[in-house]
Scaffold this active site. Structure first.
Site, PDB file in Angstrom:
ATOM      1  N   ARG A  97       0.833  -1.212   0.000  1.00 39.27           N
ATOM      2  CA  ARG A  97       0.000   0.000   0.000  1.00 39.27           C
ATOM      3  C   ARG A  97       0.864   1.258   0.000  1.00 39.27           C
ATOM      4  N   SER A  98       1.972   1.213   0.725  1.00 32.74           N
ATOM      5  CA  SER A  98       2.902   2.357   0.749  1.00 32.74           C
ATOM      6  C   SER A  98       3.363   2.718  -0.656  1.00 32.74           C
ATOM      7  N   GLY A 137      10.452  13.112  -1.447  1.00 36.07           N
ATOM      8  CA  GLY A 137      11.479  13.447  -0.465  1.00 36.07           C
ATOM      9  C   GLY A 137      11.138  14.687   0.335  1.00 36.07           C
ATOM     10  N   GLU A 140      14.126  14.657   6.392  1.00 38.88           N
ATOM     11  CA  GLU A 140      15.599  14.733   6.361  1.00 38.88           C
ATOM     12  C   GLU A 140      16.172  14.176   7.665  1.00 38.88           C
ATOM     13  N   LEU A 247       0.314  15.471   1.663  1.00 33.71           N
ATOM     14  CA  LEU A 247       0.144  14.578   2.813  1.00 33.71           C
ATOM     15  C   LEU A 247      -1.329  14.394   3.153  1.00 33.71           C
ATOM     16  N   GLU A 371       3.959   9.683   7.665  1.00 34.36           N
ATOM     17  CA  GLU A 371       2.836  10.576   7.301  1.00 34.36           C
ATOM     18  C   GLU A 371       2.330  11.351   8.518  1.00 34.36           C
ATOM     19  N   HIS A 374       1.829   9.583  15.458  1.00 35.43           N
ATOM     20  CA  HIS A 374       0.606   9.550  16.277  1.00 35.43           C
ATOM     21  C   HIS A 374       0.501  10.819  17.125  1.00 35.43           C
ATOM     22  N   PHE A 391       2.950  22.764  18.864  1.00 35.13           N
ATOM     23  CA  PHE A 391       4.066  22.002  18.287  1.00 35.13           C
ATOM     24  C   PHE A 391       5.413  22.422  18.880  1.00 35.13           C
TER      25      PHE A 391
HETATM   26  P1  TGC Z   1       2.095  25.376   9.747  1.00 36.64           P
HETATM   27  O1  TGC Z   1       2.506  26.728  10.205  1.00 36.64           O
HETATM   28  O2  TGC Z   1       0.944  24.691  10.394  1.00 36.64           O
HETATM   29  O3  TGC Z   1       1.783  25.431   8.174  1.00 36.64           O
HETATM   30  C1  TGC Z   1       2.739  25.956   7.235  1.00 36.64           C
HETATM   31  C2  TGC Z   1       1.974  26.434   6.022  1.00 36.64           C
HETATM   32  O4  TGC Z   1       1.291  25.340   5.410  1.00 36.64           O
HETATM   33  C3  TGC Z   1      -0.117  25.567   5.384  1.00 36.64           C
HETATM   34  N1  TGC Z   1      -0.761  24.296   5.615  1.00 36.64           N
HETATM   35  C4  TGC Z   1      -1.332  23.581   4.654  1.00 36.64           C
HETATM   36  N2  TGC Z   1      -1.540  23.827   3.355  1.00 36.64           N
HETATM   37  C5  TGC Z   1      -2.160  22.884   2.612  1.00 36.64           C
HETATM   38  N3  TGC Z   1      -2.558  21.726   3.130  1.00 36.64           N
HETATM   39  C6  TGC Z   1      -2.366  21.432   4.429  1.00 36.64           C
HETATM   40  N4  TGC Z   1      -2.725  20.261   4.933  1.00 36.64           N
HETATM   41  C7  TGC Z   1      -1.729  22.369   5.259  1.00 36.64           C
HETATM   42  N5  TGC Z   1      -1.376  22.421   6.565  1.00 36.64           N
HETATM   43  C8  TGC Z   1      -0.782  23.590   6.758  1.00 36.64           C
HETATM   44  C9  TGC Z   1      -0.358  26.574   6.492  1.00 36.64           C
HETATM   45  O5  TGC Z   1      -1.531  27.323   6.265  1.00 36.64           O
HETATM   46  C10 TGC Z   1       0.882  27.443   6.368  1.00 36.64           C
HETATM   47  O6  TGC Z   1       0.732  28.281   5.234  1.00 36.64           O
HETATM   48  P2  TGC Z   1       1.417  29.745   5.191  1.00 36.64           P
HETATM   49  O7  TGC Z   1       0.985  30.293   3.877  1.00 36.64           O
HETATM   50  O8  TGC Z   1       0.872  30.461   6.393  1.00 36.64           O
HETATM   51  O9  TGC Z   1       2.904  29.523   5.285  1.00 36.64           O
HETATM   52  O10 TGC Z   1       3.378  24.454   9.760  1.00 36.64           O
HETATM   53  P3  TGC Z   1       4.283  23.932  10.946  1.00 36.64           P
HETATM   54  O11 TGC Z   1       5.703  24.113  10.550  1.00 36.64           O
HETATM   55  O12 TGC Z   1       3.847  24.511  12.279  1.00 36.64           O
HETATM   56  O13 TGC Z   1       3.994  22.356  10.938  1.00 36.64           O
HETATM   57  C11 TGC Z   1       2.796  21.817  11.294  1.00 36.64           C
HETATM   58  C12 TGC Z   1       2.906  20.268  11.326  1.00 36.64           C
HETATM   59  C13 TGC Z   1       3.756  19.820  12.500  1.00 36.64           C
HETATM   60  C14 TGC Z   1       1.482  19.794  11.510  1.00 36.64           C
HETATM   61  C15 TGC Z   1       3.490  19.751  10.007  1.00 36.64           C
HETATM   62  O14 TGC Z   1       4.806  20.128   9.871  1.00 36.64           O
HETATM   63  C16 TGC Z   1       3.399  18.251   9.906  1.00 36.64           C
HETATM   64  O15 TGC Z   1       2.378  17.720   9.479  1.00 36.64           O
HETATM   65  N6  TGC Z   1       4.483  17.490  10.282  1.00 36.64           N
HETATM   66  C17 TGC Z   1       4.541  16.061  10.080  1.00 36.64           C
HETATM   67  C18 TGC Z   1       5.476  15.755   8.943  1.00 36.64           C
HETATM   68  C19 TGC Z   1       5.015  14.593   8.107  1.00 36.64           C
HETATM   69  O16 TGC Z   1       3.874  14.178   8.154  1.00 36.64           O
HETATM   70  N7  TGC Z   1       5.888  14.091   7.276  1.00 36.64           N
HETATM   71  C20 TGC Z   1       5.531  13.059   6.364  1.00 36.64           C
HETATM   72  C21 TGC Z   1       6.611  12.822   5.367  1.00 36.64           C
HETATM   73  S1  TGC Z   1       6.102  11.892   3.966  1.00 36.64           S
HETATM   74  C22 TGC Z   1       5.862  10.343   4.546  1.00 36.64           C
HETATM   75  O17 TGC Z   1       5.928  10.043   5.676  1.00 36.64           O
HETATM   76  C23 TGC Z   1       5.547   9.355   3.512  1.00 36.64           C
HETATM   77  S2  TGC Z   1       5.300   7.764   4.080  1.00 36.64           S
HETATM   78  C24 TGC Z   1       4.771   7.169   2.616  1.00 36.64           C
HETATM   79  C25 TGC Z   1       4.255   5.839   2.613  1.00 36.64           C
HETATM   80  O18 TGC Z   1       5.092   4.923   2.484  1.00 36.64           O
HETATM   81  O19 TGC Z   1       2.984   5.671   2.640  1.00 36.64           O
HETATM   82  P1  FAD Z   2      10.906  12.757  14.987  1.00 32.02           P
HETATM   83  O1  FAD Z   2      10.249  13.913  14.326  1.00 32.02           O
HETATM   84  O2  FAD Z   2      12.328  12.909  15.414  1.00 32.02           O
HETATM   85  O3  FAD Z   2      10.023  12.331  16.227  1.00 32.02           O
HETATM   86  C1  FAD Z   2      10.524  11.501  17.283  1.00 32.02           C
HETATM   87  C2  FAD Z   2       9.461  11.454  18.384  1.00 32.02           C
HETATM   88  O4  FAD Z   2       9.246  12.773  18.893  1.00 32.02           O
HETATM   89  C3  FAD Z   2       8.096  10.972  17.872  1.00 32.02           C
HETATM   90  O5  FAD Z   2       7.482  10.181  18.850  1.00 32.02           O
HETATM   91  C4  FAD Z   2       7.317  12.259  17.701  1.00 32.02           C
HETATM   92  O6  FAD Z   2       5.916  12.079  17.805  1.00 32.02           O
HETATM   93  C5  FAD Z   2       7.857  13.103  18.816  1.00 32.02           C
HETATM   94  N1  FAD Z   2       7.712  14.542  18.583  1.00 32.02           N
HETATM   95  C6  FAD Z   2       8.216  15.271  17.540  1.00 32.02           C
HETATM   96  N2  FAD Z   2       7.826  16.539  17.642  1.00 32.02           N
HETATM   97  C7  FAD Z   2       7.054  16.644  18.747  1.00 32.02           C
HETATM   98  C8  FAD Z   2       6.342  17.709  19.390  1.00 32.02           C
HETATM   99  N3  FAD Z   2       6.325  18.948  18.884  1.00 32.02           N
HETATM  100  N4  FAD Z   2       5.669  17.442  20.528  1.00 32.02           N
HETATM  101  C9  FAD Z   2       5.643  16.175  21.043  1.00 32.02           C
HETATM  102  N5  FAD Z   2       6.297  15.142  20.506  1.00 32.02           N
HETATM  103  C10 FAD Z   2       6.988  15.360  19.362  1.00 32.02           C
HETATM  104  N6  FAD Z   2       9.282  10.546   4.663  1.00 32.02           N
HETATM  105  C11 FAD Z   2       9.237  11.073   3.405  1.00 32.02           C
HETATM  106  O7  FAD Z   2       9.457  12.273   3.214  1.00 32.02           O
HETATM  107  N7  FAD Z   2       8.956  10.279   2.336  1.00 32.02           N
HETATM  108  C12 FAD Z   2       8.711   8.949   2.462  1.00 32.02           C
HETATM  109  O8  FAD Z   2       8.446   8.264   1.460  1.00 32.02           O
HETATM  110  C13 FAD Z   2       8.762   8.368   3.768  1.00 32.02           C
HETATM  111  N8  FAD Z   2       8.606   7.023   3.924  1.00 32.02           N
HETATM  112  C14 FAD Z   2       8.824   6.458   5.164  1.00 32.02           C
HETATM  113  C15 FAD Z   2       8.859   5.066   5.294  1.00 32.02           C
HETATM  114  C16 FAD Z   2       9.132   4.482   6.539  1.00 32.02           C
HETATM  115  C17 FAD Z   2       9.209   2.999   6.658  1.00 32.02           C
HETATM  116  C18 FAD Z   2       9.333   5.317   7.670  1.00 32.02           C
HETATM  117  C19 FAD Z   2       9.596   4.713   9.023  1.00 32.02           C
HETATM  118  C20 FAD Z   2       9.306   6.686   7.548  1.00 32.02           C
HETATM  119  C21 FAD Z   2       9.074   7.286   6.303  1.00 32.02           C
HETATM  120  N9  FAD Z   2       9.131   8.675   6.124  1.00 32.02           N
HETATM  121  C22 FAD Z   2       9.063   9.234   4.854  1.00 32.02           C
HETATM  122  C23 FAD Z   2       9.510   9.532   7.239  1.00 32.02           C
HETATM  123  C24 FAD Z   2       8.388   9.793   8.251  1.00 32.02           C
HETATM  124  O9  FAD Z   2       7.456  10.688   7.737  1.00 32.02           O
HETATM  125  C25 FAD Z   2       9.041  10.311   9.527  1.00 32.02           C
HETATM  126  O10 FAD Z   2       9.702   9.212  10.124  1.00 32.02           O
HETATM  127  C26 FAD Z   2       8.037  10.921  10.484  1.00 32.02           C
HETATM  128  O11 FAD Z   2       7.476  12.100   9.940  1.00 32.02           O
HETATM  129  C27 FAD Z   2       8.663  11.230  11.849  1.00 32.02           C
HETATM  130  O12 FAD Z   2       9.892  11.865  11.747  1.00 32.02           O
HETATM  131  P2  FAD Z   2      11.177  11.301  12.552  1.00 32.02           P
HETATM  132  O13 FAD Z   2      11.286   9.849  12.263  1.00 32.02           O
HETATM  133  O14 FAD Z   2      12.315  12.179  12.221  1.00 32.02           O
HETATM  134  O15 FAD Z   2      10.775  11.440  14.065  1.00 32.02           O
END
Ligand code: TGC
Ligand code: FAD
Length: 392
Positions: A97-98, A137, A140, A247, A371, A374, A391
């Site tokens: 699914r990923s 990507g 980081e 996302l 993504e 939790h 945050f």
């Molecule tokens: P924040 O200040 O809340 O927002 C920054 C700017 O973004 C806008 N915005 C959005 N725009 C469109 N859609 C959304 N869902 C949006 N959410 C926020 C917001 O309005 C703002 O805009 P502007 O114009 O004012 O600059 O940002 P923040 O830095 O405080 O961060 C909020 C937080 C922590 C929720 C966000 O950084 C976050 O979601 N962090 C988690 C990171 C994450 O999910 N990484 C995933 C990486 S990819 C992955 O994991 C793939 S796995 C793939 C797989 O195998 O399935």
């Molecule tokens: P961290 O951000 O270092 O977090 C560590 C711990 O601290 C967590 O428990 C977290 O909840 C907690 N924490 C962080 N901030 C706070 C806060 N403000 N308050 C309280 N607690 C906090 N990324 C991509 O870009 N593309 C991909 O395709 C992708 N695929 C992935 C596939 C796998 C198998 C895995 C494991 C990860 C993948 N990721 C990808 C990355 C994934 O999105 C990150 O691992 C995730 O967003 C968390 O980042 P981190 O691992 O650096 O943890």
């Protein structure tokens, strides 16, 4: 692994709410998983290898860009269809699914939504057919939950951009043909760039020794003075909102996908409990095992209703980021809890690769982290209801 005897639970007759088209799409995906994924997935997970031979089948069931218009090679389906396809694939394996989530929501979606017409025509049909595979990507080494701090950057060199930096934990990276990469320009503004395999200075080392998502290839994206043509910049949105928009789509798919993993664990545990005799009767006839099974079906049913309503909202263009977060968080936690309980129902057999439960359980440890962890999804809900982001 044993033959796949899966029978999907539908305790609240949700099938009555789906259209005929939804059911056809779901059943086609379900049959494909039974035929082409279940028989091989345990072996690939054990050897920690992505089964590349299933790419064609994924494309055929519409798993690559289900909601991308047909003129670009997508299936032109609605969001509930997308959810159902993710549910069925994750019923087989979260890692498979990923691969589909990344291709659809994190590669095709940004090219379709933020790209030029030339970029759409060049990349989307090949991604939809699986001829090209993509990665995304954002994360980081020093910036996971907080991607706004990213260090990957590009410089305008006149006739091209020069890209430097590194991304970690990237699904599909080891075999991707292209990567949608998020990087800052000289003013610190985030943009998406399409980086193609073969560009000098671009490498994708694989990450080994994972105990989770073993049938999905994960790796790094490394950019060492990569010359990226200017036409590879996604021009129509910048700032962190651009990747966060992708996302939203991927998290929606995960909210559905997790139900698939949970259904498979529940179905396996129910069948086993009815067949396994201890103390002269099936363990399913004991109150303790019934408590586990009854709670599982209750939680699955609640998650199905949450996903269905979210799908309706998404179809209407009304689903908010916070609503999507709630569903991703709830449904993944539901699935991991069910995997843990289901594993216990199987006793010792639950730890073996004869059954899918332990693989689902280990996979879900990644799903609950990627993504958005939790914790981060809880904070998104908290910020939404209080208006006070916690945050930092
Ligand atoms: P924040 O200040 O809340 O927002 C920054 C700017 O973004 C806008 N915005 C959005 N725009 C469109 N859609 C959304 N869902 C949006 N959410 C926020 C917001 O309005 C703002 O805009 P502007 O114009 O004012 O600059 O940002 P923040 O830095 O405080 O961060 C909020 C937080 C922590 C929720 C966000 O950084 C976050 O979601 N962090 C988690 C990171 C994450 O999910 N990484 C995933 C990486 S990819 C992955 O994991 C793939 S796995 C793939 C797989 O195998 O399935
Ligand atoms: P961290 O951000 O270092 O977090 C560590 C711990 O601290 C967590 O428990 C977290 O909840 C907690 N924490 C962080 N901030 C706070 C806060 N403000 N308050 C309280 N607690 C906090 N990324 C991509 O870009 N593309 C991909 O395709 C992708 N695929 C992935 C596939 C796998 C198998 C895995 C494991 C990860 C993948 N990721 C990808 C990355 C994934 O999105 C990150 O691992 C995730 O967003 C968390 O980042 P981190 O691992 O650096 O943890």
């Amino acid at each position: 692994m044993r033959p796949d005897l899966f029978e999907a639970p539908d305790y609240y007759n949700l099938d009555d709410l789906f259209s005929e088209e939804h059911l056809l799409i779901r059943d086609a995906a379900r049959q494909w998983v039974k035929r082409d994924v279940s028989p091989i997935i345990e072996e690939y997970a054990q050897k920690a290898e992505f089964p590349k031979q299933i790419i064609k089948g994924l494309a055929e069931i519409g798993a690559f860009g289900p909601y991308i218009p047909e003129e670009y090679g997508g299936a032109g389906l609605d969001q509930i269809s997308y959810g159902l396809i993710m549910q069925e694939i994750e019923r087989g394996d979260s890692g498979v699914r990923s691969t589909a989530s990344v291709q659809s929501s994190l590669v095709m979606y940004p090219i379709f939504t933020y790209g030029t017409e030339e970029q759409r025509k060049k990349y989307l049909p090949k991604l939809a057919s699986g001829e090209w595979m993509g990665s995304f990507g954002l994360t980081e080494p020093n910036h996971g939950s907080n991607p706004s701090g990213m260090e990957t950057k590009y410089k305008d060199m006149g006739d091209h951009y020069l890209l430097n930096g590194a991304k970690l934990w990237i699904s599909n990276s080891p075999f991707c043909d292209i990567a949608v990469v998020w990087a800052k320009n000289e003013e610190g503004r985030i943009h998406g760039l399409i980086v193609e395999r073969g560009m000098e200075g671009f490498t994708t080392p694989e990450t080994h020794n994972k105990w989770s998502l073993r049938a999905s290839a994960t790796g790094e994206l490394i950019f060492d003075n990569v010359k990226v043509p200017k036409e590879n910049l996604l021009p129509n949105k910048s700032g962190l909102g651009a990747p966060l928009g992708c996302l939203d789509s991927a998290r929606f798919g995960i909210a559905w996908g997790a139900i698939g993993a949970a259904m498979d664990c529940y179905d396996t545990a129910l069948r086993y409990a009815k067949e396994r005799v201890q103390f002269g009767k099936p363990i399913a006839a004991t109150q303790l095992q019934q408590k586990k099974l009854a709670e599982m079906i209750t939680e699955i049913t609640k998650a199905q209703l949450l996903a269905f309503r979210l799908g309706q909202l998404k179809n209407q263009g009304k689903a908010t980021t916070a609503q999507i977060s709630m569903a991703k968080r709830n449904n993944v936690e539901m699935a991991i809890n069910i995997a843990r309980e289901a594993r216990q129902v199987l006793g010792g057999m639950g730890i073996t690769g004869e059954y899918s439960i332990m693989r689902h359980m280990m996979n879900l440890e990644s799903v609950i982290t990627y993504e958005g962890t939790h914790d981060i999804h809880l904070l998104i809900t908290g910020a939404d209801i209080t208006g006070m982001p916690a945050f930092q």
